[in-house]
Enzyme design. Structure first.
Site, PDB file in Angstrom:
ATOM      1  N   ILE A  63       0.905  -1.159   0.000  1.00 53.14           N
ATOM      2  CA  ILE A  63       0.000   0.000   0.000  1.00 53.14           C
ATOM      3  C   ILE A  63       0.939   1.203   0.000  1.00 53.14           C
ATOM      4  O   ILE A  63       1.893   1.269   0.790  1.00 53.14           O
ATOM      5  CB  ILE A  63      -0.947  -0.002   1.227  1.00 53.14           C
ATOM      6  CG1 ILE A  63      -1.795   1.280   1.296  1.00 53.14           C
ATOM      7  CG2 ILE A  63      -0.227  -0.222   2.538  1.00 53.14           C
ATOM      8  CD1 ILE A  63      -2.869   1.254   2.399  1.00 53.14           C
ATOM      9  N   SER A  64       0.714   2.149  -0.917  1.00 49.13           N
ATOM     10  CA  SER A  64       1.665   3.252  -1.077  1.00 49.13           C
ATOM     11  C   SER A  64       1.684   4.163   0.154  1.00 49.13           C
ATOM     12  O   SER A  64       0.717   4.230   0.920  1.00 49.13           O
ATOM     13  CB  SER A  64       1.311   4.085  -2.311  1.00 49.13           C
ATOM     14  OG  SER A  64       1.291   3.280  -3.459  1.00 49.13           O
ATOM     15  N   GLN A  65       2.788   4.879   0.278  1.00 46.47           N
ATOM     16  CA  GLN A  65       2.963   5.874   1.338  1.00 46.47           C
ATOM     17  C   GLN A  65       1.890   6.969   1.167  1.00 46.47           C
ATOM     18  O   GLN A  65       1.646   7.420   0.037  1.00 46.47           O
ATOM     19  CB  GLN A  65       4.357   6.457   1.150  1.00 46.47           C
ATOM     20  CG  GLN A  65       4.739   7.566   2.057  1.00 46.47           C
ATOM     21  CD  GLN A  65       6.045   8.230   1.597  1.00 46.47           C
ATOM     22  OE1 GLN A  65       6.631   7.858   0.587  1.00 46.47           O
ATOM     23  NE2 GLN A  65       6.474   9.207   2.347  1.00 46.47           N
TER      24      GLN A  65
END
Ligand code: SAM
Length: 222
Positions: free
Chosen positions: A69-71
């Site tokens: 899950i992206s930053q």
């Protein structure tokens, strides 16, 4: 759990989301519409159980299957890059992953189309967004590099996995006046986050920053 305890917990989650939005404002995200969307989406529901305590830290996290899950900062930056004065139109996302970016987009856009190649992630994200009541998101399992011709053109396209170049079908499915944001760079190269805009005269591109994304994989499904 008592109603009071549930209410207290919800209040803490809301406070954590608002604190995250505040942190992103401090890191240069200036579009309040995007910050409101970050403050509205319960990121802790999109992380793996063992990482719930890190859900409101500004960092990417594993979601299994070798994916992440992206930053939050990159989610906000990419979303902000797609925003126009009038807001967001119809969006195509390539790389559903956890579904978090799709939920942020769905808070801002009338319709979001999202494609994921890993069947287990596609199923999990679809079930979660349905449970959370996001009824303007349409899911597909397959190779997102081909786009989703049936619903093209898209006012905005976001690619959340990196390739050596932007897949031509995605450029072709971008509306005139639309924006596309994608990390560009091969496996062992520095990747650059690129913003492409399409006008009647053609395409123009601008580099936003250096980034690190998982690769955009050509093969289809699991
Ligand atoms: N947007 C996601 C989120 O909010 O959790 C993060 C996406 S993760 C960095 C990249 C995702 O792209 C992975 O789930 C990966 O399986 C997916 N992916 C890679 N290649 C793909 C392709 N050709 N088509 C669709 N999805 C792809």
């Amino acid at each position: 759990m008592s109603a009071a305890a549930v209410g207290h917990r919800r209040g803490l989650a809301r406070a954590a989301r608002e604190a995250l939005a505040g942190k992103l404002r401090g890191r240069g995200i200036g579009d309040e519409r995007v910050l409101d969307a970050i403050a509205a989406v319960p990121r802790h529901r999109f992380t793996e159980e063992g990482f719930t305590h890190l859900a409101y830290e500004d960092q990417s996290l594993s979601i299994g299957h070798g994916q992440t899950i992206s930053q939050p900062w990159i989610v906000a930056l990419m979303t902000q890059a797609l925003m126009t004065k009038g807001g967001l139109g119809q969006v195509l996302e390539v790389g559903t992953g956890s579904g978090y970016q799709a939920a942020v987009l769905a808070t801002l856009a009338p319709r979001v189309f999202t494609i994921e190649r890993v069947a287990a992630l596609y199923r999990r994200a679809r079930a979660l967004l349905e449970e959370l009541g996001y009824d303007n998101v349409h899911f597909r399992c397959g190779d997102g590099a081909k786009g989703w011709k049936q619903f093209a053109p898209f006012d905005a396209v976001i690619v959340t996995a990196a390739a050596a170049g932007i897949p031509p079908p995605l450029l072709g499915q971008l509306a005139v006046g639309g924006r596309l944001v994608a990390p560009v760079g091969g496996r062992d190269e520095t990747q650059e986050l690129m913003l492409v805009t399409r006008s009647r005269r053609g395409y123009s591109e601008r580099r936003l920053c250096s980034v690190k994304f998982v690769p955009l994989v050509g093969a289809c499904g699991e």
